[in-house]
Design a protein around this motif. Structure first.
Motif, PDB file in Angstrom:
ATOM      1  N   PRO A 229       0.817  -1.237   0.000  1.00 57.52           N
ATOM      2  CA  PRO A 229       0.000   0.000   0.000  1.00 57.52           C
ATOM      3  C   PRO A 229       0.840   1.271   0.000  1.00 57.52           C
ATOM      4  O   PRO A 229       0.477   2.257  -0.649  1.00 57.52           O
ATOM      5  CB  PRO A 229      -0.838  -0.122   1.282  1.00 57.52           C
ATOM      6  CG  PRO A 229      -0.090  -1.067   2.148  1.00 57.52           C
ATOM      7  CD  PRO A 229       0.586  -2.021   1.223  1.00 57.52           C
ATOM      8  N   VAL A 230       1.979   1.248   0.729  1.00 57.38           N
ATOM      9  CA  VAL A 230       2.817   2.441   0.795  1.00 57.38           C
ATOM     10  C   VAL A 230       3.472   2.710  -0.557  1.00 57.38           C
ATOM     11  O   VAL A 230       3.583   3.864  -0.986  1.00 57.38           O
ATOM     12  CB  VAL A 230       3.882   2.294   1.905  1.00 57.38           C
ATOM     13  CG1 VAL A 230       4.854   3.456   1.863  1.00 57.38           C
ATOM     14  CG2 VAL A 230       3.213   2.223   3.268  1.00 57.38           C
ATOM     15  N   PHE A 231       3.896   1.654  -1.247  1.00 62.17           N
ATOM     16  CA  PHE A 231       4.530   1.826  -2.554  1.00 62.17           C
ATOM     17  C   PHE A 231       3.540   2.421  -3.550  1.00 62.17           C
ATOM     18  O   PHE A 231       3.862   3.376  -4.273  1.00 62.17           O
ATOM     19  CB  PHE A 231       5.048   0.487  -3.070  1.00 62.17           C
ATOM     20  CG  PHE A 231       5.740   0.581  -4.406  1.00 62.17           C
ATOM     21  CD1 PHE A 231       7.050   0.991  -4.494  1.00 62.17           C
ATOM     22  CD2 PHE A 231       5.057   0.266  -5.575  1.00 62.17           C
ATOM     23  CE1 PHE A 231       7.689   1.095  -5.728  1.00 62.17           C
ATOM     24  CE2 PHE A 231       5.680   0.359  -6.802  1.00 62.17           C
ATOM     25  CZ  PHE A 231       6.999   0.772  -6.886  1.00 62.17           C
ATOM     26  N   VAL A 232       2.332   1.868  -3.589  1.00 63.20           N
ATOM     27  CA  VAL A 232       1.315   2.381  -4.510  1.00 63.20           C
ATOM     28  C   VAL A 232       0.980   3.832  -4.179  1.00 63.20           C
ATOM     29  O   VAL A 232       0.928   4.696  -5.062  1.00 63.20           O
ATOM     30  CB  VAL A 232       0.051   1.507  -4.456  1.00 63.20           C
ATOM     31  CG1 VAL A 232      -1.061   2.140  -5.293  1.00 63.20           C
ATOM     32  CG2 VAL A 232       0.344   0.099  -4.957  1.00 63.20           C
ATOM     33  N   LEU A 233       0.775   4.114  -2.885  1.00 62.71           N
ATOM     34  CA  LEU A 233       0.455   5.480  -2.473  1.00 62.71           C
ATOM     35  C   LEU A 233       1.603   6.431  -2.781  1.00 62.71           C
ATOM     36  O   LEU A 233       1.391   7.559  -3.249  1.00 62.71           O
ATOM     37  CB  LEU A 233       0.136   5.507  -0.979  1.00 62.71           C
ATOM     38  CG  LEU A 233      -0.235   6.873  -0.383  1.00 62.71           C
ATOM     39  CD1 LEU A 233      -1.489   7.416  -1.047  1.00 62.71           C
ATOM     40  CD2 LEU A 233      -0.433   6.763   1.125  1.00 62.71           C
ATOM     41  N   GLY A 234       2.840   5.980  -2.516  1.00 68.87           N
ATOM     42  CA  GLY A 234       4.002   6.827  -2.769  1.00 68.87           C
ATOM     43  C   GLY A 234       4.144   7.176  -4.240  1.00 68.87           C
ATOM     44  O   GLY A 234       4.434   8.333  -4.597  1.00 68.87           O
ATOM     45  N   MET A 235       3.944   6.205  -5.134  1.00 63.44           N
ATOM     46  CA  MET A 235       4.044   6.480  -6.561  1.00 63.44           C
ATOM     47  C   MET A 235       2.925   7.408  -7.035  1.00 63.44           C
ATOM     48  O   MET A 235       3.123   8.230  -7.934  1.00 63.44           O
ATOM     49  CB  MET A 235       4.005   5.169  -7.349  1.00 63.44           C
ATOM     50  CG  MET A 235       5.250   4.294  -7.151  1.00 63.44           C
ATOM     51  SD  MET A 235       6.800   5.097  -7.669  1.00 63.44           S
ATOM     52  CE  MET A 235       7.480   5.577  -6.070  1.00 63.44           C
ATOM     53  N   LEU A 236       1.741   7.286  -6.422  1.00 60.38           N
ATOM     54  CA  LEU A 236       0.653   8.195  -6.769  1.00 60.38           C
ATOM     55  C   LEU A 236       0.955   9.612  -6.280  1.00 60.38           C
ATOM     56  O   LEU A 236       0.713  10.597  -6.991  1.00 60.38           O
ATOM     57  CB  LEU A 236      -0.659   7.703  -6.157  1.00 60.38           C
ATOM     58  CG  LEU A 236      -1.273   6.443  -6.783  1.00 60.38           C
ATOM     59  CD1 LEU A 236      -2.495   6.001  -5.986  1.00 60.38           C
ATOM     60  CD2 LEU A 236      -1.645   6.667  -8.241  1.00 60.38           C
ATOM     61  N   VAL A 237       1.487   9.708  -5.071  1.00 62.52           N
ATOM     62  CA  VAL A 237       1.778  11.023  -4.498  1.00 62.52           C
ATOM     63  C   VAL A 237       2.859  11.744  -5.297  1.00 62.52           C
ATOM     64  O   VAL A 237       2.763  12.949  -5.545  1.00 62.52           O
ATOM     65  CB  VAL A 237       2.200  10.870  -3.019  1.00 62.52           C
ATOM     66  CG1 VAL A 237       2.816  12.166  -2.497  1.00 62.52           C
ATOM     67  CG2 VAL A 237       1.004  10.483  -2.160  1.00 62.52           C
ATOM     68  N   VAL A 238       3.895  11.005  -5.705  1.00 59.56           N
ATOM     69  CA  VAL A 238       5.018  11.656  -6.391  1.00 59.56           C
ATOM     70  C   VAL A 238       4.623  12.150  -7.778  1.00 59.56           C
ATOM     71  O   VAL A 238       5.312  13.002  -8.356  1.00 59.56           O
ATOM     72  CB  VAL A 238       6.212  10.686  -6.488  1.00 59.56           C
ATOM     73  CG1 VAL A 238       6.060   9.713  -7.641  1.00 59.56           C
ATOM     74  CG2 VAL A 238       7.518  11.445  -6.629  1.00 59.56           C
ATOM     75  N   THR A 239       3.513  11.648  -8.322  1.00 59.29           N
ATOM     76  CA  THR A 239       3.081  12.154  -9.622  1.00 59.29           C
ATOM     77  C   THR A 239       2.604  13.606  -9.540  1.00 59.29           C
ATOM     78  O   THR A 239       2.613  14.310 -10.556  1.00 59.29           O
ATOM     79  CB  THR A 239       1.928  11.300 -10.188  1.00 59.29           C
ATOM     80  OG1 THR A 239       0.820  11.313  -9.267  1.00 59.29           O
ATOM     81  CG2 THR A 239       2.379   9.878 -10.431  1.00 59.29           C
ATOM     82  N   ILE A 240       2.214  14.060  -8.345  1.00 59.73           N
ATOM     83  CA  ILE A 240       1.731  15.443  -8.204  1.00 59.73           C
ATOM     84  C   ILE A 240       2.850  16.446  -8.468  1.00 59.73           C
ATOM     85  O   ILE A 240       2.709  17.323  -9.329  1.00 59.73           O
ATOM     86  CB  ILE A 240       1.096  15.651  -6.816  1.00 59.73           C
ATOM     87  CG1 ILE A 240      -0.112  14.727  -6.650  1.00 59.73           C
ATOM     88  CG2 ILE A 240       0.683  17.113  -6.628  1.00 59.73           C
ATOM     89  CD1 ILE A 240      -0.733  14.775  -5.269  1.00 59.73           C
ATOM     90  N   PRO A 241       3.987  16.368  -7.743  1.00 61.76           N
ATOM     91  CA  PRO A 241       5.065  17.318  -8.078  1.00 61.76           C
ATOM     92  C   PRO A 241       5.650  17.099  -9.464  1.00 61.76           C
ATOM     93  O   PRO A 241       6.084  18.065 -10.112  1.00 61.76           O
ATOM     94  CB  PRO A 241       6.112  17.067  -6.977  1.00 61.76           C
ATOM     95  CG  PRO A 241       5.818  15.713  -6.452  1.00 61.76           C
ATOM     96  CD  PRO A 241       4.337  15.543  -6.581  1.00 61.76           C
ATOM     97  N   ILE A 242       5.658  15.839  -9.947  1.00 66.53           N
ATOM     98  CA  ILE A 242       6.168  15.595 -11.298  1.00 66.53           C
ATOM     99  C   ILE A 242       5.299  16.334 -12.319  1.00 66.53           C
ATOM    100  O   ILE A 242       5.801  17.011 -13.229  1.00 66.53           O
ATOM    101  CB  ILE A 242       6.195  14.084 -11.610  1.00 66.53           C
ATOM    102  CG1 ILE A 242       7.304  13.397 -10.807  1.00 66.53           C
ATOM    103  CG2 ILE A 242       6.415  13.847 -13.100  1.00 66.53           C
ATOM    104  CD1 ILE A 242       7.333  11.892 -10.982  1.00 66.53           C
TER     105      ILE A 242
END
Length: 280
Positions: A229-242
């Motif tokens: 869950p943390v990996f999926v959430l982390g990859m989703l979150v990092v798309t915002i600044p990208i």
């Protein structure tokens, strides 16, 4: 009670996934921290710094360490993780990254004069703080381990991991402060990502365990219960600044466009004056 050594699998996919995740987090974090310098208002500045701290401390440092823990096994015991120490291990590097970014990126003021001594002091302070945060994260991750027995660590390996963490912190701070080229920041992020993975394996190779079959099985979380869950959430979150970075205008391109507009305006003005002289 019996002494036993842990088994640590360095599967290619585990190492590769940890390194790629570290690279994404570090590169986005460096870009976000640099974007904060040109933010038009304090709110956006702090927002970019927050994204930078989360990307560097959470996705760049913490997440790859737990990805690498997939290969950690102990003969004769199941391995579980304590929730409280997991939270602490996440908060420590993110908080350290946040303070470090604030140190090297002070708010712009009209009366603050640039000084190489002051800037080097900020850079060194941020690097040390970030390195200490990475070392604290490693110790918290080790403390989160729960087995049928006890876990110890070799001071030499732990010190070596801390030194690597300090060098990694210095590399991140230097990349934010000194590297103007995106290509150079890309290369630096690769080097830092390798350093973060090397830091983790150096520290973990120094672990030793004492297994006691008479002890109760630990009841903490399994690594995949944390990681997926943390990996999926982390990859989703990092798309915002990208996404925000891709949509934001490039500073160099904007400056070149402004210069081109000014030259065009000057050319039109000169042409207009020339026509006026001809008419006279």
């Amino acid at each position: 009670m019996s002494d036993d050594l842990q088994h640590f699998s360095m599967g290619t996919w585990i190492v590769a996934l940890a390194a790629v995740t570290a690279f994404i987090g570090v590169f986005v974090g460096i870009a976000s921290a640099r974007k904060a310098v040109t933010a038009p208002n304090p709110r956006q500045r702090y927002l970019w710094l927050a994204w930078g701290a989360l990307s560097i401390g959470g996705i760049g440092a913490w997440l790859p360490h737990y990805i690498a823990m997939v290969g950690f096994e102990v003969y004769g015991s199941v391995v579980r993780y304590d929730v409280l120490w997991i939270v602490i291990s996440f908060v420590v590097p993110v908080a350290a990254a946040a303070v470090a970014l604030l140190i090297i990126s002070p708010p712009p003021t009209k009366h603050r004069m640039p000084s190489s001594t002051v800037e080097m002091g900020r850079l060194a302070g941020g690097a040390v703080l970030l390195g200490v945060g990475f070392a604290g994260m490693h110790l918290a991750i080790v403390s989160s381990l729960e087995i049928q027995g006890s876990v110890g660590f070799d001071p030499l390996f732990t010190a070596a991991a801390a030194v690597i963490g300090l060098l990694v912190g210095a590399g991140i701070m230097w990349s934010i402060s000194a590297l103007e080229s995106r290509t150079l920041r890309l290369i630096a992020s690769v080097v830092v990502a390798v350093g973060l993975v090397a830091m983790h394996y150096t520290g973990v190779f120094g672990l030793s365990v004492t297994v006691d079959p008479t002890m109760a099985r630990p009841d903490g979380l399994e690594v995949f219960s944390i990681l997926f869950p943390v990996f999926v959430l982390g990859m989703l979150v990092v798309t915002i600044p990208i996404t925000a970075l891709l949509m934001a205008p490039d500073r160099v391109a904007a400056e070149l466009e402004l210069e081109a507009d000014m030259l065009a305006a000057e050319s039109l003005a000169a042409e207009s004056r020339g026509r006026e002289l001809e008419l006279q």
